[in-house]
Design an enzyme around this catalytic site. Structure first.
Site, mmCIF file in Angstrom:
data_model
loop_
_atom_site.group_PDB
_atom_site.id
_atom_site.type_symbol
_atom_site.label_atom_id
_atom_site.label_comp_id
_atom_site.label_asym_id
_atom_site.label_seq_id
_atom_site.Cartn_x
_atom_site.Cartn_y
_atom_site.Cartn_z
ATOM 1 C CG ASP A 102 8.817 4.056 4.583
ATOM 2 O OD1 ASP A 102 9.709 4.781 5.012
ATOM 3 O OD2 ASP A 102 8.995 2.955 4.017
HETATM 4 N N1 URA Z 1 11.863 0.047 6.699
HETATM 5 C C1 URA Z 1 11.135 0.557 5.676
HETATM 6 O O1 URA Z 1 11.382 0.256 4.526
HETATM 7 N N2 URA Z 1 10.147 1.391 5.980
HETATM 8 C C2 URA Z 1 9.805 1.755 7.236
HETATM 9 O O2 URA Z 1 8.867 2.523 7.444
HETATM 10 C C3 URA Z 1 10.573 1.214 8.279
HETATM 11 C C4 URA Z 1 11.601 0.359 7.983
#
Ligand code: URA
Length: 232
Positions: A102
């Site tokens: 993310d």
């Molecule tokens: N889980 C999440 O919530 N975000 C990420 O970027 C990776 C795993």
């Protein structure tokens, strides 16, 4: 492969630009001898502007992604590709990220131009664990490790339970989670389902490959031994 095509495919420029670079003497062998368009040198012996060429097809790159960068080639705002040399974006075959993080997640992110390698990393058969360091907004309740390890935790709008995941608790608001799959926003959604909220999230390991020698915002080309660590 002909020299012009080989260097152009690595993203150093268009074929026309590479022809000009060769004519200008910017492409040499290790001894400084100028190469011609029809010269036949081993990839590792070729220098472009006095620097060894990037590796050929099969490259794997580890980026230590900072918060605030999006895993996309064309979104608005800062992109993970902005942290890599421009020529990497012009490589043929293209360099893709292996999975995503993310925008607000930091840590280990891999890129490769090798589709077979990419599939091997994400294939459930390889079962490559991904390890996340987490800071929570609220104190842990105490039952999270059991819920995550159960193998029957369901996330909203999904029809298959999550695979068992291991939670190591450091203190009330700090923990490490090992996942064996990669669902959308998985870590954040798992904690949201327990009534908590992830304040900070960082992927510290992919398999046994950590970020030890790569500072935030920096990247490195992985050696064969480092690539192997992903599957250890
Ligand atoms: N889980 C999440 O919530 N975000 C990420 O970027 C990776 C795993």
């Amino acid at each position: 492969m002909r020299l012009v095509k080989l260097i152009a495919n690595l993203g150093y420029g268009s074929r026309k630009e590479i022809q000009t670079a060769i004519r200008n003497g910017w492409v040499t062998d290790k001894d400084g001898n100028r190469l011609k368009a029809d010269s036949k040198s081993a990839h590792e012996d070729i220098l472009f502007d006095d620097e060894p060429l990037d590796p050929a097809h099969g490259v794997v790159i580890l980026l230590n992604k900072p918060v605030g960068y999006t895993c996309s080639t064309k979104d608005q705002g800062r992109l993970v590709y902005d942290l890599l040399p421009d020529r990497f974006r012009m490589r043929k075959p293209v360099l893709s990220s292996i999975g995503r993080l993310d925008k607000e997640t930091s840590g280990a992110l891999l890129f490769t131009d090798d589709g077979t390698f990419l599939h091997k990393v994400i294939s459930p058969k390889s079962n490559v664990p991904k390890i996340y360091d987490i800071t929570l907004d609220r104190p842990l309740k105490g039952d999270e490790a059991t819920i995550f390890a159960s193998g029957d935790m369901m996330l909203e709008n999904e029809d298959k339970p999550l695979k068992p995941a291991e939670l190591e608790v450091f203190d009330e608001t700090h923990a490490r989670l090992t996942l064996h799959e990669g669902r959308y926003h998985q870590v954040r959604r798992m904690f949201a389902a327990t009534g908590n909220h992830v304040a900070e999230l960082s992927r510290s390991r992919i398999g046994s490959l950590g970020l030890e020698s790569v500072a935030e915002g920096e990247w490195k080309i992985l050696s064969d031994a480092e690539k192997a660590k992903i599957f250890e």
